[in-house]
Scaffold this motif. Structure first.
Motif, short mmCIF file in Angstrom:
data_model
loop_
_atom_site.label_atom_id
_atom_site.label_comp_id
_atom_site.label_asym_id
_atom_site.label_seq_id
_atom_site.Cartn_x
_atom_site.Cartn_y
_atom_site.Cartn_z
N ASP A 39 30.41 68.40 14.07
CA ASP A 39 30.27 69.85 13.90
C ASP A 39 29.13 70.34 14.80
O ASP A 39 28.53 69.56 15.55
CB ASP A 39 30.06 70.23 12.43
CG ASP A 39 28.74 69.76 11.85
OD1 ASP A 39 27.84 69.34 12.61
OD2 ASP A 39 28.60 69.82 10.61
N GLU A 40 28.82 71.63 14.72
CA GLU A 40 27.79 72.22 15.59
C GLU A 40 26.41 71.63 15.36
O GLU A 40 25.56 71.68 16.26
CB GLU A 40 27.75 73.74 15.40
CG GLU A 40 28.99 74.43 15.92
CD GLU A 40 28.90 75.93 15.75
OE1 GLU A 40 27.86 76.52 16.10
OE2 GLU A 40 29.89 76.51 15.28
N ASP A 41 26.17 71.05 14.19
CA ASP A 41 24.88 70.44 13.89
C ASP A 41 24.84 68.95 14.21
O ASP A 41 23.85 68.27 13.92
CB ASP A 41 24.53 70.65 12.41
CG ASP A 41 24.40 72.12 12.05
OD1 ASP A 41 23.86 72.89 12.89
OD2 ASP A 41 24.84 72.51 10.95
N GLY A 42 25.92 68.42 14.77
CA GLY A 42 25.98 67.00 15.11
C GLY A 42 26.38 66.10 13.97
O GLY A 42 26.34 64.87 14.09
N GLU A 43 26.81 66.67 12.85
CA GLU A 43 27.26 65.89 11.70
C GLU A 43 28.73 65.50 11.89
O GLU A 43 29.54 66.30 12.36
CB GLU A 43 27.10 66.69 10.41
CG GLU A 43 25.68 67.07 10.08
CD GLU A 43 24.79 65.86 9.81
OE1 GLU A 43 25.24 64.92 9.15
OE2 GLU A 43 23.63 65.88 10.28
N TYR A 154 30.24 67.70 24.39
CA TYR A 154 29.91 68.87 23.58
C TYR A 154 30.80 70.05 24.00
O TYR A 154 30.98 70.29 25.19
CB TYR A 154 28.44 69.25 23.74
CG TYR A 154 27.49 68.21 23.23
CD1 TYR A 154 27.21 68.11 21.87
CD2 TYR A 154 26.89 67.31 24.10
CE1 TYR A 154 26.34 67.14 21.39
CE2 TYR A 154 26.01 66.34 23.62
CZ TYR A 154 25.74 66.27 22.28
OH TYR A 154 24.89 65.30 21.80
N GLY A 159 30.79 72.12 18.31
CA GLY A 159 30.36 70.75 18.05
C GLY A 159 30.76 69.87 19.21
O GLY A 159 30.55 70.23 20.36
#
Length: 172
Positions: A39-43, A154, A159
């Motif tokens: 996701d956008e937070d790298g999760e 990216y 993400g």
């Protein structure tokens, strides 16, 4: 500052050249991989594991729910869940983005190149100079043998995709 940046780009390009030459010399190559959708937070949102075989212009990705084969001209993707095969032109961006060889060779065009090195793994970052649908690409290359061990692509506002590579077997 521009001289320092150019020196880093030169080192990054030299490292990419060595990694690419080593991979090409070893083909056909077999690698285990872990694919993570981020996701956008790298999760990690989704994860899958499989095996990738890479040759000159050809590759195969074998996962539990999907199988992909490319002979250099055509790519076939079998989706087990729907029991269907999708056929794609191997020259399409969608098909080529599955090949580490393609990413290492062609993602350098139209991008600025930078290098971060912790001594064990060097991270080459390829930043687009114009909008091409990706934000940046990171190639993590182990310094001891110049092998690609991780790729992260990216996507702007979405993400990205992380691919961890291990279990390297040359000339298989």
């Amino acid at each position: 500052l521009p001289l320092f940046a150019q020196n880093g780009a030169d080192k990054a390009n030299a490292l990419l050249d060595r990694a690419l030459a080593g991979l090409k010399a070893d083909v056909p190559v077999r690698m285990d991989y872990t694919y993570r959708l981020l996701d956008e937070d790298g999760e990690a949102l989704q994860e899958d594991r499989g095996v990738i075989y890479v040759g000159n212009g050809r590759y195969a990705l074998l996962m539990q729910d999907m199988k992909v084969w490319c002979d250099g001209a055509t790519q076939w993707s079998y989706m087990r869940e729907v029991d269907e095969v999708y056929v794609t032109d191997a020259a399409s961006d969608e098909a080529q983005n599955l090949s580490p060889l393609y990413i290492m060779e062609h993602y350098r065009t139209g991008r600025t190149v930078s290098l971060a090195d912790d001594g064990v793994v060097a991270v080459v970052t390829l930043q687009p100079m114009a909008d091409d649908g990706t934000e940046s690409v990171e190639l993590h290359i182990r310094n001891s043998d110049n092998r690609l061990v991780k790729m992260i692509i990216y996507m702007p506002g979405q993400g990205g995709v992380e691919v961890l590579l291990d279990g390297y077997a040359a000339k298989c």
